[in-house]
Design a protein around this motif. Sequence first.
Motif, PDB file in Angstrom:
ATOM      1  N   ASP A   3       0.806  -1.211   0.000  1.00 30.46           N
ATOM      2  CA  ASP A   3       0.000   0.000   0.000  1.00 30.46           C
ATOM      3  C   ASP A   3       0.848   1.273   0.000  1.00 30.46           C
ATOM      4  O   ASP A   3       0.326   2.373  -0.171  1.00 30.46           O
ATOM      5  CB  ASP A   3      -0.945   0.017   1.207  1.00 30.46           C
ATOM      6  CG  ASP A   3      -0.201   0.058   2.536  1.00 30.46           C
ATOM      7  OD1 ASP A   3       0.876  -0.572   2.631  1.00 30.46           O
ATOM      8  OD2 ASP A   3      -0.701   0.696   3.471  1.00 30.46           O
ATOM      9  N   LEU A   4       2.164   1.146   0.160  1.00 31.16           N
ATOM     10  CA  LEU A   4       3.026   2.324   0.105  1.00 31.16           C
ATOM     11  C   LEU A   4       2.908   3.034  -1.242  1.00 31.16           C
ATOM     12  O   LEU A   4       3.112   4.245  -1.332  1.00 31.16           O
ATOM     13  CB  LEU A   4       4.491   1.928   0.347  1.00 31.16           C
ATOM     14  CG  LEU A   4       4.898   1.679   1.799  1.00 31.16           C
ATOM     15  CD1 LEU A   4       6.329   1.170   1.869  1.00 31.16           C
ATOM     16  CD2 LEU A   4       4.748   2.959   2.621  1.00 31.16           C
ATOM     17  N   THR A  19       0.365   3.730  -2.810  1.00 28.41           N
ATOM     18  CA  THR A  19      -0.819   4.588  -2.853  1.00 28.41           C
ATOM     19  C   THR A  19      -0.706   5.761  -1.883  1.00 28.41           C
ATOM     20  O   THR A  19      -1.638   6.560  -1.774  1.00 28.41           O
ATOM     21  CB  THR A  19      -2.082   3.776  -2.526  1.00 28.41           C
ATOM     22  OG1 THR A  19      -2.005   3.293  -1.171  1.00 28.41           O
ATOM     23  CG2 THR A  19      -2.222   2.595  -3.469  1.00 28.41           C
ATOM     24  N   LYS A  20       0.406   5.858  -1.179  1.00 29.05           N
ATOM     25  CA  LYS A  20       0.578   6.923  -0.187  1.00 29.05           C
ATOM     26  C   LYS A  20       0.981   8.233  -0.874  1.00 29.05           C
ATOM     27  O   LYS A  20       1.261   8.285  -2.064  1.00 29.05           O
ATOM     28  CB  LYS A  20       1.645   6.520   0.838  1.00 29.05           C
ATOM     29  CG  LYS A  20       1.334   5.234   1.594  1.00 29.05           C
ATOM     30  CD  LYS A  20       0.064   5.341   2.414  1.00 29.05           C
ATOM     31  CE  LYS A  20      -0.175   4.082   3.240  1.00 29.05           C
ATOM     32  NZ  LYS A  20      -1.439   4.136   4.003  1.00 29.05           N
ATOM     33  N   SER A  21       1.041   9.292  -0.076  1.00 25.96           N
ATOM     34  CA  SER A  21       1.422  10.601  -0.591  1.00 25.96           C
ATOM     35  C   SER A  21       2.897  10.612  -0.988  1.00 25.96           C
ATOM     36  O   SER A  21       3.682   9.767  -0.543  1.00 25.96           O
ATOM     37  CB  SER A  21       1.170  11.678   0.459  1.00 25.96           C
ATOM     38  OG  SER A  21       2.017  11.474   1.585  1.00 25.96           O
ATOM     39  N   VAL A  52       5.402  10.624   1.968  1.00 29.91           N
ATOM     40  CA  VAL A  52       5.526   9.315   2.610  1.00 29.91           C
ATOM     41  C   VAL A  52       6.346   8.374   1.734  1.00 29.91           C
ATOM     42  O   VAL A  52       7.245   7.679   2.222  1.00 29.91           O
ATOM     43  CB  VAL A  52       4.131   8.717   2.885  1.00 29.91           C
ATOM     44  CG1 VAL A  52       4.260   7.263   3.374  1.00 29.91           C
ATOM     45  CG2 VAL A  52       3.389   9.539   3.917  1.00 29.91           C
ATOM     46  N   GLN A  53       6.074   8.344   0.457  1.00 22.07           N
ATOM     47  CA  GLN A  53       6.839   7.491  -0.457  1.00 22.07           C
ATOM     48  C   GLN A  53       8.306   7.895  -0.478  1.00 22.07           C
ATOM     49  O   GLN A  53       9.195   7.035  -0.503  1.00 22.07           O
ATOM     50  CB  GLN A  53       6.261   7.585  -1.874  1.00 22.07           C
ATOM     51  CG  GLN A  53       4.896   6.941  -2.026  1.00 22.07           C
ATOM     52  CD  GLN A  53       4.391   7.040  -3.451  1.00 22.07           C
ATOM     53  OE1 GLN A  53       4.966   7.740  -4.285  1.00 22.07           O
ATOM     54  NE2 GLN A  53       3.310   6.342  -3.739  1.00 22.07           N
ATOM     55  N   LYS A 104       9.803   6.529   2.836  1.00 20.63           N
ATOM     56  CA  LYS A 104       9.782   5.073   3.011  1.00 20.63           C
ATOM     57  C   LYS A 104      10.465   4.317   1.877  1.00 20.63           C
ATOM     58  O   LYS A 104      11.105   3.273   2.115  1.00 20.63           O
ATOM     59  CB  LYS A 104       8.336   4.589   3.156  1.00 20.63           C
ATOM     60  CG  LYS A 104       7.610   5.125   4.383  1.00 20.63           C
ATOM     61  CD  LYS A 104       8.268   4.655   5.667  1.00 20.63           C
ATOM     62  CE  LYS A 104       7.501   5.136   6.890  1.00 20.63           C
ATOM     63  NZ  LYS A 104       8.150   4.685   8.165  1.00 20.63           N
TER      64      LYS A 104
END
Length: 750
Positions: A229-230, A232-234, A237-238, A241
């Motif tokens: 699900d990373l 689909t993050k902002s 955040v990507q 991470k």
Amino acid sequence: MAVLHYRFTTSQGFIMNRVTTRFSGGLDQLLTAPSLSSHSSPSALITYFGRLADNFNKLKVSGPDERTNMKSTASSGPFANAHDFVVQNPVMGETVNMIMGGNTALDRLERYIMAEAAADSSARWPPPACHPGTRKTILEMLMKWSNDPERQWKMFWLYGSAGCGKSAVAQTFAEMCIENGRLGAAFFFSRANKRHKPETVIPTIAYQLASYCLEYKAILLSLLSDKPDLLTKSSPVQFTKLIIEPFLRLRSIQQPFVILLDGLDECKGQSAQRSFVKLINDVVRDKKDLPLLWLICSRPESHLQSMFTRITDCGLEEMKIDTECITDVDRYLRDQFYELQIQYEYLTGPEWPSRDQFELISNFGEGHFIFASVVISFVGDEEYANPAERLDTLITSLERGDNDGISDAKPFSKLDALYTTVLEDIPESVFPTTWKILAWHIYSRDLVTSDLMLVSPEELCNILDLSQSAFYGALQKLHSVFYVTAPDRQDNTGYVNFRHTSFRDFLVDRSRSGRFAVEEKAALVDIAKTSLFWHELNSKFDHLAERGLYDRWSSNHRAAFLGLKWIPSRTTQIHKEISSTIACFAHQAVWDACRQTCDPDVNPDILASFLNFDHRHVELDWDWIIFVNHLYQKGCLNDFIRAEPANQADTELVEKLIVMTKGETVKAVDLPLHWGEVYSGSKCREYVLIGHGERTVLVCFTRAPGDIYARYEKLTSDSDSEHFQDQISQYQRWLEKHGWNMQPQTGRGD
């Protein structure tokens, strides 16, 4: 044959027990890998398995209670020609999940990237690059910055005016970094060619970093396997991470990787541009040990200039149009004219171009590489094969514009005069087709998601109802500014592209392009009318799909559209793929395009097309509702959409509705429509009548209690008895399944 035994445990709890590997080929290569033991660190394991991941993924690993002999299908690497490969009783944790799930994780990541933005992408071929022997100072400065361990900055902004050669420098520097094993990633933005979506930037950088840094790839794939699900993050955040945290774990990198963002000013939205600058600046300020360098190239737009001048942790370098730049452009022109002179020696002569001609072109270009590049492409156009005549034509046009005083009135007047000369070369009878192709390329892509963009010549050609010869004939005079792949390919992977964003900017600005302008409202009218045609045609296919005659979207099963002007002869599958792309594009783009053409004032052509549109089998989605309500509020619909029966045909459809609902009450809708809104959870059922005569359709909207989704049931006069009975049965089963009788019906306001 050799037998290798391993047993090891890491601090992360990873255990592989009783691994027995038999090889009869490629063993020497395998033994060069790092040795493993019970004391091996997690990073050593990650490195080792990262190197084996691509080959290991092709093999089946036996479970704890089974033993399977198999042959490797790898054609190269440590498992080349290996067979009788056995892994017994493994207990697999984090690292093996990364290896066995690596391909899946990488495939998943690939769906979020912009592959066309890479330095070596075929979509950018041939890419802009520095002419040999030019731009030495700036390239030497960038290489020194990237190689200097005592460098002052890990972030660098290279800026300059449009057409000064920033992208060429960025491309050449990227290629130099590739040769030295230093490039981590490159993203070449292009607003004109839709490589500008901010949500694709971080996944693309991560994807490219994984191809250049194997240790990072191992960590990334493990991370994506555990946390898909990373993706689909902002973006912040990507960024943290997927890039920063993994690289902070790497200790074996001797020299930092270079990450290059070219044309940041063309990234969609100023807020996104500022966000990327801030993210990068924060990390170079706070994570000084991170082995990454950042080069950002852009025009000096005011919002970017304001940010960069306040940043103290960033180097700044302006690409000025100075004496060296002018000398470089002149060198490029001389070399290219000489190549044309050799190629067309009987048409030019040893003294071509004359000194006066060369100086005039040089003075007009004023040190801008884009001007020189377009000049050479225009003069050397192989379709004309007469550079001397082309140069005379160009100079006459440029001198005419200069005598008219244009150069003093506009900042891009010399480049505009050049682009005008290119467009004037197109016959008047052909230009409307040229305009239409350019309009679709510029504006249609903003109406759909990236996977539905019309990118290949075949797709554009067919949706515009053009023959192959008409399509290529309309673009024949634009080779110097517009790129289109040849038709003799074996697949549907062709594309059309602007060679430089400045040509797109010229076209959309009427004050610069005049009668050649490709303005948004006019373009959207053409897109809307064309999409209405294809959407209506496809709705008839949808009607067949409802009766189970074909899969409505799948290119593997759907019927290909009949009457396409350019039918590829290579395979039937490509014909179906093109048909599917056209259908999906029209479905997603049509109502948004219609709405934009009628805001603020309703376009009479679009209104007429809409009122003549057959709604009997069309899907009524939220975009349709928005457009219809817009027309209703403008007072344009009259009785085309109505809540009460207006004639005998309407009455008969209402009677059919009563039969379908088994006599239950159905309310007439209150206009404007509110079907797309979220209700309180109570059930609701109401109907509306659309169209006239035999094209009239009654649409029944049903929302079950507590259900966020609704059902649209369409009743028409042309449905046969068998189909109507089947429709009743399906509808009643749906009501029962969703607990329709569990709650009393309420109105919209209840």
